[in-house]
Structure formats: C-alpha cells, structure tokens
Design a protein around this motif. Sequence first.
Motif, PDB file in Angstrom:
ATOM      1  N   PHE A  98      29.048 -28.745   0.201  1.00 30.42           N
ATOM      2  CA  PHE A  98      30.309 -28.572  -0.361  1.00 30.42           C
ATOM      3  C   PHE A  98      30.918 -30.193  -1.158  1.00 30.42           C
ATOM      4  CE2 PHE A  98      32.087 -26.085   3.110  1.00 30.42           C
ATOM      5  CZ  PHE A  98      32.316 -24.897   2.083  1.00 30.42           C
ATOM      6  N   GLY A  99      30.337 -31.002  -1.261  1.00 29.02           N
ATOM      7  CA  GLY A  99      30.433 -32.403  -1.776  1.00 29.02           C
ATOM      8  C   GLY A  99      28.734 -32.389  -2.791  1.00 29.02           C
ATOM      9  N   SER A 100      28.270 -31.643  -2.620  1.00 28.96           N
ATOM     10  CA  SER A 100      26.925 -31.697  -3.225  1.00 28.96           C
ATOM     11  C   SER A 100      26.515 -31.000  -4.042  1.00 28.96           C
ATOM     12  CB  SER A 100      25.508 -32.489  -2.894  1.00 28.96           C
ATOM     13  OG  SER A 100      24.437 -33.050  -3.833  1.00 28.96           O
ATOM     14  N   PHE A 101      26.183 -30.087  -3.552  1.00 31.19           N
ATOM     15  CA  PHE A 101      25.950 -28.281  -3.989  1.00 31.19           C
ATOM     16  C   PHE A 101      27.153 -28.119  -4.604  1.00 31.19           C
ATOM     17  CE2 PHE A 101      25.676 -23.315  -4.526  1.00 31.19           C
ATOM     18  CZ  PHE A 101      23.680 -23.737  -5.478  1.00 31.19           C
ATOM     19  N   GLY A 102      28.317 -27.452  -4.130  1.00 23.84           N
ATOM     20  CA  GLY A 102      29.473 -27.633  -4.483  1.00 23.84           C
ATOM     21  C   GLY A 102      30.543 -28.130  -6.299  1.00 23.84           C
ATOM     22  N   VAL A 103      30.154 -29.272  -5.665  1.00 21.72           N
ATOM     23  CA  VAL A 103      30.463 -30.228  -7.067  1.00 21.72           C
ATOM     24  C   VAL A 103      29.894 -30.240  -8.321  1.00 21.72           C
ATOM     25  CG1 VAL A 103      30.812 -32.608  -7.652  1.00 21.72           C
ATOM     26  CG2 VAL A 103      31.923 -31.641  -5.363  1.00 21.72           C
ATOM     27  N   THR A 104      28.824 -29.473  -7.592  1.00 22.36           N
ATOM     28  CA  THR A 104      27.791 -29.363  -9.380  1.00 22.36           C
ATOM     29  C   THR A 104      27.919 -28.566  -9.853  1.00 22.36           C
ATOM     30  OG1 THR A 104      26.117 -30.772  -8.221  1.00 22.36           O
ATOM     31  CG2 THR A 104      25.173 -29.139  -9.536  1.00 22.36           C
ATOM     32  N   ALA A 105      28.017 -27.505  -9.470  1.00 24.00           N
ATOM     33  CA  ALA A 105      28.394 -26.288  -9.593  1.00 24.00           C
ATOM     34  C   ALA A 105      30.133 -26.710 -10.403  1.00 24.00           C
ATOM     35  CB  ALA A 105      28.968 -24.373  -8.429  1.00 24.00           C
ATOM     36  N   ALA A 106      31.033 -26.856  -9.705  1.00 23.67           N
ATOM     37  CA  ALA A 106      31.639 -26.748 -10.217  1.00 23.67           C
ATOM     38  C   ALA A 106      32.884 -27.793 -11.119  1.00 23.67           C
ATOM     39  CB  ALA A 106      33.104 -27.406  -8.850  1.00 23.67           C
ATOM     40  N   ALA A 107      32.341 -29.047 -10.914  1.00 21.86           N
ATOM     41  CA  ALA A 107      32.384 -30.151 -11.503  1.00 21.86           C
ATOM     42  C   ALA A 107      31.331 -30.896 -12.834  1.00 21.86           C
ATOM     43  CB  ALA A 107      32.727 -31.163 -10.611  1.00 21.86           C
ATOM     44  N   ASN A 108      30.235 -30.773 -12.787  1.00 19.06           N
ATOM     45  CA  ASN A 108      28.913 -31.116 -13.225  1.00 19.06           C
ATOM     46  C   ASN A 108      28.291 -29.916 -14.570  1.00 19.06           C
ATOM     47  OD1 ASN A 108      28.861 -33.204 -10.575  1.00 19.06           O
ATOM     48  ND2 ASN A 108      28.305 -34.736 -12.192  1.00 19.06           N
ATOM     49  N   VAL A 109      27.650 -29.209 -13.714  1.00 17.19           N
ATOM     50  CA  VAL A 109      27.569 -27.756 -14.796  1.00 17.19           C
ATOM     51  C   VAL A 109      28.490 -27.329 -15.580  1.00 17.19           C
ATOM     52  CG1 VAL A 109      26.617 -25.777 -14.154  1.00 17.19           C
ATOM     53  CG2 VAL A 109      26.058 -27.058 -13.078  1.00 17.19           C
ATOM     54  N   PRO A 110      29.806 -27.843 -15.362  1.00 19.05           N
ATOM     55  CA  PRO A 110      30.536 -27.458 -16.566  1.00 19.05           C
ATOM     56  C   PRO A 110      30.306 -27.712 -17.218  1.00 19.05           C
ATOM     57  CG  PRO A 110      31.962 -26.616 -14.901  1.00 19.05           C
ATOM     58  CD  PRO A 110      30.437 -27.214 -14.026  1.00 19.05           C
ATOM     59  N   ARG A 111      30.462 -29.347 -17.464  1.00 11.76           N
ATOM     60  CA  ARG A 111      30.408 -30.035 -18.651  1.00 11.76           C
ATOM     61  C   ARG A 111      29.538 -30.080 -18.714  1.00 11.76           C
ATOM     62  NH1 ARG A 111      33.866 -31.475 -14.295  1.00 11.76           N
ATOM     63  NH2 ARG A 111      36.162 -32.653 -15.234  1.00 11.76           N
ATOM     64  N   ASN A 112      28.020 -30.576 -18.435  1.00 21.13           N
ATOM     65  CA  ASN A 112      26.952 -29.993 -19.301  1.00 21.13           C
ATOM     66  C   ASN A 112      26.878 -29.033 -20.173  1.00 21.13           C
ATOM     67  OD1 ASN A 112      25.752 -31.854 -17.466  1.00 21.13           O
ATOM     68  ND2 ASN A 112      24.354 -31.296 -16.115  1.00 21.13           N
ATOM     69  N   HIS A 141      29.373 -39.661  -8.829  1.00 17.97           N
ATOM     70  CA  HIS A 141      29.859 -39.777  -7.285  1.00 17.97           C
ATOM     71  C   HIS A 141      30.095 -39.872  -5.973  1.00 17.97           C
ATOM     72  CE1 HIS A 141      29.376 -43.954 -10.308  1.00 17.97           C
ATOM     73  NE2 HIS A 141      30.214 -43.656 -10.573  1.00 17.97           N
ATOM     74  N   VAL A 142      31.317 -38.367  -5.861  1.00 14.72           N
ATOM     75  CA  VAL A 142      31.137 -38.330  -5.061  1.00 14.72           C
ATOM     76  C   VAL A 142      29.985 -37.485  -5.171  1.00 14.72           C
ATOM     77  CG1 VAL A 142      32.336 -35.919  -4.607  1.00 14.72           C
ATOM     78  CG2 VAL A 142      33.993 -37.044  -5.691  1.00 14.72           C
ATOM     79  N   ARG A 143      29.182 -36.870  -5.553  1.00 11.48           N
ATOM     80  CA  ARG A 143      27.920 -36.027  -5.195  1.00 11.48           C
ATOM     81  C   ARG A 143      26.777 -36.877  -3.866  1.00 11.48           C
ATOM     82  NH1 ARG A 143      25.021 -32.480 -10.044  1.00 11.48           N
ATOM     83  NH2 ARG A 143      24.700 -34.680 -10.351  1.00 11.48           N
ATOM     84  N   THR A 144      27.258 -38.311  -5.009  1.00 11.62           N
ATOM     85  CA  THR A 144      25.672 -38.754  -4.337  1.00 11.62           C
ATOM     86  C   THR A 144      26.162 -39.612  -3.403  1.00 11.62           C
ATOM     87  OG1 THR A 144      25.563 -40.132  -6.747  1.00 11.62           O
ATOM     88  CG2 THR A 144      25.321 -41.589  -4.775  1.00 11.62           C
ATOM     89  N   VAL A 145      27.970 -39.510  -2.663  1.00 10.69           N
ATOM     90  CA  VAL A 145      27.822 -40.230  -1.411  1.00 10.69           C
ATOM     91  C   VAL A 145      28.119 -38.705  -0.606  1.00 10.69           C
ATOM     92  CG1 VAL A 145      30.427 -40.808  -0.143  1.00 10.69           C
ATOM     93  CG2 VAL A 145      29.765 -42.304  -2.185  1.00 10.69           C
ATOM     94  N   ALA A 146      28.115 -37.991  -0.671  1.00 14.59           N
ATOM     95  CA  ALA A 146      28.168 -36.538  -0.315  1.00 14.59           C
ATOM     96  C   ALA A 146      26.765 -36.432   0.287  1.00 14.59           C
ATOM     97  CB  ALA A 146      28.547 -35.268  -0.887  1.00 14.59           C
ATOM     98  N   ALA A 150      25.711 -36.275   4.049  1.00 18.65           N
ATOM     99  CA  ALA A 150      25.091 -35.903   4.877  1.00 18.65           C
ATOM    100  C   ALA A 150      23.815 -36.249   5.256  1.00 18.65           C
ATOM    101  CB  ALA A 150      24.667 -34.306   3.692  1.00 18.65           C
ATOM    102  N   ALA A 151      22.878 -37.003   5.006  1.00 16.84           N
ATOM    103  CA  ALA A 151      21.220 -37.412   5.345  1.00 16.84           C
ATOM    104  C   ALA A 151      21.780 -38.208   6.261  1.00 16.84           C
ATOM    105  CB  ALA A 151      20.983 -37.676   4.326  1.00 16.84           C
ATOM    106  N   SER A 152      23.010 -38.758   6.339  1.00 13.46           N
ATOM    107  CA  SER A 152      23.574 -39.645   7.406  1.00 13.46           C
ATOM    108  C   SER A 152      24.047 -39.063   8.798  1.00 13.46           C
ATOM    109  CB  SER A 152      24.422 -41.046   6.879  1.00 13.46           C
ATOM    110  OG  SER A 152      23.750 -41.823   6.072  1.00 13.46           O
ATOM    111  N   ALA A 153      24.836 -38.181   8.668  1.00 16.41           N
ATOM    112  CA  ALA A 153      25.060 -36.936   9.792  1.00 16.41           C
ATOM    113  C   ALA A 153      23.397 -36.531  10.009  1.00 16.41           C
ATOM    114  CB  ALA A 153      25.851 -36.280   9.048  1.00 16.41           C
ATOM    115  N   TYR A 154      23.335 -35.924   9.658  1.00 12.33           N
ATOM    116  CA  TYR A 154      21.378 -35.728   9.568  1.00 12.33           C
ATOM    117  C   TYR A 154      20.747 -36.807  10.358  1.00 12.33           C
ATOM    118  CZ  TYR A 154      22.187 -31.465   7.304  1.00 12.33           C
ATOM    119  OH  TYR A 154      22.745 -30.179   6.737  1.00 12.33           O
TER     120      TYR A 154
END
Length: 159
Positions: A98-112, A141-146, A150-154
């Motif tokens: 949600f925080g990386s892949f989802g944000v990419t699809a919903a926020a960054n890609v449309p801007r690109n 920033h959201v994608r970075t933190v998410a 995620a890496a930390s949780a794993y």
Amino acid sequence: MIDGPYFVLTVLGVLGTGLTAGAFCAFSTFVMRGLAALPPAQGVAAMNAINTAAVRPAFMLVFLGTAVLTAVIAVVTFVLWPDGAAVELLLGSALYLFGSFGVTAAANVPRNTALLRLEPGTAEAAAQWPSYVREWTAWNHVRTVASAAAASAYVLALA
C-alpha cells in the motif's frame, strides 16, 4: 523463529524492500533537489528521461518483483500463520503493497504521465514544474518511509 523456505522468502523481502527504499531515498534526499535547481525546461526534460529509464528490467524486477514477493509473503502468512512473526510479516507486506506500490500507482505515476505530456520549454511546463517537484517528492517521502518500514518489519520477523 521462522525457517526453511519461509526464511528465504523473508530475507528476499528484506532485500527487495530495502533496495526500493534506497532508490526512493536517493530521490527524496538529493535527486529531486538537484532537478529542482535546474531551469524548468531542463528539469522537466531530465525527469522525463529518468522516468523513461526507470521502466527497464533492472528497476522493474526489484520494484514489481518485490510487490509480488510481499503479496506471496502475506498469503503464505495467512495460510501458515508462523509463531511469533505473523504480525511483522503482514505489516511488512501491507506497508510495501500500500505505502510503496500503491502510492506509486496512485500518486507518482499519474504525475509522471502528466509531466511526460508537457513540452519542456513551454510556459505551461515552467508553471507546472515547481508543483510537480513538491507533490511528487512529498509522495516519494511516503514511499521511502513505507519501504524502509517494510524492510524493518521483515527484519523483526527474522529475529
């Protein structure tokens, strides 16, 4: 502690989410600042070139492969529910999906996509460039933190 093939999946999850976090972190900490310092025509042209270059096997394997991997980890976790690690594994998967892949699809890609439609040297591109940089970077920033979370949780799931 988890072991066997599940351990391998989780280690791969750490690597994939961590690599993605690193790529996003580079953009948040210096790439976008460098592009923003350029005249708008150059910044737009450079960002469009970067966005085109990003859709290549090397990055897409890490980014999309990690999305598939985190989804697999989530499904396997629901099926097997490993002792002491299920929460961390599900949290890591949700953060990335949600925080990386989802944000990419919903926020960054449309801007690109919108930026790609602009002719770099036009007044319209110059007018839209500052807001693009600000909004795109905020979502990055959201994608970075998410991804880092995620890496930390794993990693916690492995402990």
